[in-house]
Design a protein around this motif. Structure first.
Motif, PDB file in Angstrom:
ATOM      1  N   ALA A 159      78.007  92.425 157.966  1.00  0.00           N
ATOM      2  CA  ALA A 159      78.036  92.039 156.815  1.00  0.00           C
ATOM      3  C   ALA A 159      79.289  91.159 156.544  1.00  0.00           C
ATOM      4  O   ALA A 159      79.227  90.082 155.975  1.00  0.00           O
ATOM      5  CB  ALA A 159      78.262  93.326 155.820  1.00  0.00           C
ATOM      6  N   LEU A 160      80.237  91.631 157.296  1.00  0.00           N
ATOM      7  CA  LEU A 160      81.699  90.865 157.336  1.00  0.00           C
ATOM      8  C   LEU A 160      81.385  89.267 157.875  1.00  0.00           C
ATOM      9  O   LEU A 160      81.656  88.404 157.310  1.00  0.00           O
ATOM     10  CB  LEU A 160      82.719  91.309 158.028  1.00  0.00           C
ATOM     11  CG  LEU A 160      84.023  90.559 158.239  1.00  0.00           C
ATOM     12  CD1 LEU A 160      84.759  90.308 156.873  1.00  0.00           C
ATOM     13  CD2 LEU A 160      85.123  91.531 158.972  1.00  0.00           C
ATOM     14  N   MET A 193      75.554  84.372 148.920  1.00  0.00           N
ATOM     15  CA  MET A 193      76.687  84.548 149.608  1.00  0.00           C
ATOM     16  C   MET A 193      77.385  85.938 148.965  1.00  0.00           C
ATOM     17  O   MET A 193      78.204  86.716 149.552  1.00  0.00           O
ATOM     18  CB  MET A 193      77.593  83.310 149.144  1.00  0.00           C
ATOM     19  CG  MET A 193      79.227  83.730 149.454  1.00  0.00           C
ATOM     20  SD  MET A 193      80.098  82.365 148.899  1.00  0.00           S
ATOM     21  CE  MET A 193      79.181  80.743 149.181  1.00  0.00           C
ATOM     22  N   ALA A 194      76.955  86.178 147.577  1.00  0.00           N
ATOM     23  CA  ALA A 194      77.758  87.209 146.865  1.00  0.00           C
ATOM     24  C   ALA A 194      77.147  88.409 147.039  1.00  0.00           C
ATOM     25  O   ALA A 194      77.607  89.562 147.408  1.00  0.00           O
ATOM     26  CB  ALA A 194      77.321  87.083 145.389  1.00  0.00           C
ATOM     27  N   MET A 195      75.629  88.568 147.664  1.00  0.00           N
ATOM     28  CA  MET A 195      74.734  89.745 148.086  1.00  0.00           C
ATOM     29  C   MET A 195      75.438  89.925 149.505  1.00  0.00           C
ATOM     30  O   MET A 195      75.701  91.155 149.853  1.00  0.00           O
ATOM     31  CB  MET A 195      73.427  89.365 148.290  1.00  0.00           C
ATOM     32  CG  MET A 195      72.660  89.192 146.978  1.00  0.00           C
ATOM     33  SD  MET A 195      71.013  88.620 147.038  1.00  0.00           S
ATOM     34  CE  MET A 195      70.407  90.370 147.748  1.00  0.00           C
ATOM     35  N   VAL A 218      74.002  90.828 139.931  1.00  0.00           N
ATOM     36  CA  VAL A 218      72.855  89.948 141.164  1.00  0.00           C
ATOM     37  C   VAL A 218      71.470  89.750 140.376  1.00  0.00           C
ATOM     38  O   VAL A 218      71.018  88.592 140.466  1.00  0.00           O
ATOM     39  CB  VAL A 218      72.524  90.859 142.192  1.00  0.00           C
ATOM     40  CG1 VAL A 218      71.589  90.260 143.166  1.00  0.00           C
ATOM     41  CG2 VAL A 218      73.975  90.884 143.019  1.00  0.00           C
ATOM     42  N   GLY A 219      71.001  90.758 139.660  1.00  0.00           N
ATOM     43  CA  GLY A 219      69.734  90.423 139.117  1.00  0.00           C
ATOM     44  C   GLY A 219      69.823  89.448 138.098  1.00  0.00           C
ATOM     45  O   GLY A 219      68.829  88.639 138.022  1.00  0.00           O
ATOM     46  N   VAL A 220      70.822  89.333 137.231  1.00  0.00           N
ATOM     47  CA  VAL A 220      71.143  88.550 136.129  1.00  0.00           C
ATOM     48  C   VAL A 220      71.170  86.988 136.986  1.00  0.00           C
ATOM     49  O   VAL A 220      70.543  85.866 136.349  1.00  0.00           O
ATOM     50  CB  VAL A 220      72.194  88.635 135.019  1.00  0.00           C
ATOM     51  CG1 VAL A 220      72.191  87.412 134.118  1.00  0.00           C
ATOM     52  CG2 VAL A 220      71.867  90.039 134.492  1.00  0.00           C
ATOM     53  N   ALA A 221      72.074  86.893 137.936  1.00  0.00           N
ATOM     54  CA  ALA A 221      72.184  85.626 138.462  1.00  0.00           C
ATOM     55  C   ALA A 221      70.834  85.157 139.005  1.00  0.00           C
ATOM     56  O   ALA A 221      70.674  84.192 139.146  1.00  0.00           O
ATOM     57  CB  ALA A 221      73.304  85.761 139.645  1.00  0.00           C
ATOM     58  N   THR A 222      70.147  86.059 139.864  1.00  0.00           N
ATOM     59  CA  THR A 222      68.713  85.765 140.421  1.00  0.00           C
ATOM     60  C   THR A 222      67.769  85.137 139.123  1.00  0.00           C
ATOM     61  O   THR A 222      67.407  84.008 139.513  1.00  0.00           O
ATOM     62  CB  THR A 222      68.032  86.856 140.834  1.00  0.00           C
ATOM     63  OG1 THR A 222      69.164  87.341 142.037  1.00  0.00           O
ATOM     64  CG2 THR A 222      66.822  86.461 141.788  1.00  0.00           C
ATOM     65  N   ILE A 271      81.757  84.886 142.043  1.00  0.00           N
ATOM     66  CA  ILE A 271      80.823  84.172 142.500  1.00  0.00           C
ATOM     67  C   ILE A 271      79.548  84.292 141.487  1.00  0.00           C
ATOM     68  O   ILE A 271      78.812  83.070 141.197  1.00  0.00           O
ATOM     69  CB  ILE A 271      80.387  84.552 143.856  1.00  0.00           C
ATOM     70  CG1 ILE A 271      81.679  84.063 144.978  1.00  0.00           C
ATOM     71  CG2 ILE A 271      79.285  83.616 144.515  1.00  0.00           C
ATOM     72  CD1 ILE A 271      81.579  84.661 146.273  1.00  0.00           C
ATOM     73  N   LEU A 272      79.275  85.577 141.259  1.00  0.00           N
ATOM     74  CA  LEU A 272      77.968  85.757 140.464  1.00  0.00           C
ATOM     75  C   LEU A 272      78.054  85.286 139.103  1.00  0.00           C
ATOM     76  O   LEU A 272      77.308  84.839 138.542  1.00  0.00           O
ATOM     77  CB  LEU A 272      77.781  87.430 140.315  1.00  0.00           C
ATOM     78  CG  LEU A 272      77.311  87.849 141.607  1.00  0.00           C
ATOM     79  CD1 LEU A 272      77.155  89.335 141.427  1.00  0.00           C
ATOM     80  CD2 LEU A 272      76.153  87.338 142.316  1.00  0.00           C
TER      81      LEU A 272
END
Length: 329
Positions: A240-241, A203-205, A182-186, A313-314
């Motif tokens: 979350a769902l 979406m991934a988060m 998540v950090g790298v994708a951001t 996704i990420l």
């Protein structure tokens, strides 16, 4: 808009390209259907003879169903030392309980031995009982109210602890890896200046929050943390769902109805993510229909597949190509 729809899925213009994918998906779901078929259940026969080198065994085929949903089985200690054992009833997915498809709480297991001893599971782990068989003895056991279709397993304490530690390590590694991604994708979203990438990260988060909600409480308890201050976990799972499903639907609609840079690239990312999500749902349904289709990992496999969906996704964001300057982002 018709032009965008016609370019949304280029493989539709050549159906032969879809045949390998459709064949693979068909084989996968056929395998799940076969795994979910009920098999023959063995009746309780002679007592199981256990020794010091005992590790784990599926107990269900060696039990006999009695009245009032009780089970009976016999164990013989074949060693000259008292034998400690762990009786485990397979759990259910937190998602299944949060959606109301299974009771949110279950009474602790109760086990009665032929020597008038009684073993009761703790409220924190209502599906686990620790018991002991005296040296060179034969005992018959009565398990109260356990015939709800979930399998039973008999472990040695050391092997059960080793299994729990390995499962804990896998879960922590998976969640930690996804958080790092998540950090790298951001960072890549900011570097590429892609609005579509922002949508994919959100979406991934959402899926990651769902995964942590499903496994976080157990991981924290095994790590010694107290989570009593958190809100209702079932409510968190449902929210979350719902958020994840809404973001997935918006992602598909956005790709169809709007101009998107690197459309072919994002189409492939969405297809792979959809396949992973379909596998997650298929594994969850299979685990509900046949709780023993993958042994003690039956309800863990859907969680692993959900993590794979999030990672897909990420990765699509991390390896996002350069945007083209003459097109809007």
């Amino acid at each position: 808009m018709l032009r965008d729809v016609s370019t949304f899925w280029p493989t539709l213009q050549n159906p032969s390209r879809l045949r390998p994918l459709l064949l693979a998906v068909s084989i996968f779901f056929a395998s799940l259907a076969l795994a979910a078929l009920p098999g023959k259940t063995a009746q309780a026969a002679d007592a199981m003879r256990l020794k010091e080198n005992f590790l784990v065994i599926g107990l269900t085929p060696y039990t006999q169903k009695l009245a009032n949903d009780d089970l009976a089985f016999s164990l013989q200690n074949g060693s000259n030392q008292p034998l400690d054992l762990v009786l485990q009833r397979a759990g259910t997915s937190r998602l299944v309980r949060a959606l109301g498809l299974a009771p949110s709480e279950e009474p602790p297991l109760r086990l009665f031995a032929s020597d008038d001893s009684e073993f009761i599971a703790s409220p924190e782990t209502p599906h686990i009982i620790k018991l002991q068989i005296p040296a060179a003895s034969l005992q018959t056991f009565l398990l109260i109210g356990a015939t709800d279709g979930r399998p039973l397993y008999l472990w040695s304490p050391s092997h059960f602890m080793a299994f729990e530690n390995r499962l804990q390590a896998v879960q922590l590694t998976l969640v930690s890896t996804l958080l790092l991604m998540v950090g790298v994708a951001t960072f890549m979203v900011a570097y590429r200046r892609s609005r579509r990438g922002v949508h994919a990260v959100v979406m991934a988060m959402g899926l990651l929050v769902l995964l942590v909600s499903l496994r976080g409480e157990e991981m924290a308890r095994n790590s010694g943390f107290d989570l009593d201050f958190l809100p209702n976990s079932d409510l968190t799972i449902r929210m979350a769902l719902a958020f994840g499903l809404v973001m997935i639907a918006l992602g598909h609609l956005n790709l169809v109805m709007r101009r998107v840079i690197n459309r072919n690239y994002w189409t492939r990312v969405i297809i792979f993510a959809d396949i992973c999500l379909a596998i997650s749902i298929g594994l969850l349904v299979t685990a509900m229909l046949s709780p023993d289709f993958a042994g003690v990992l039956s309800f863990e496999m859907p969680h692993m597949a959900l993590g794979l969906t999030t990672a897909c996704i990420l990765l699509g964001v991390i390896f996002l190509p350069d945007r083209r300057d003459h097109e809007p982002g």
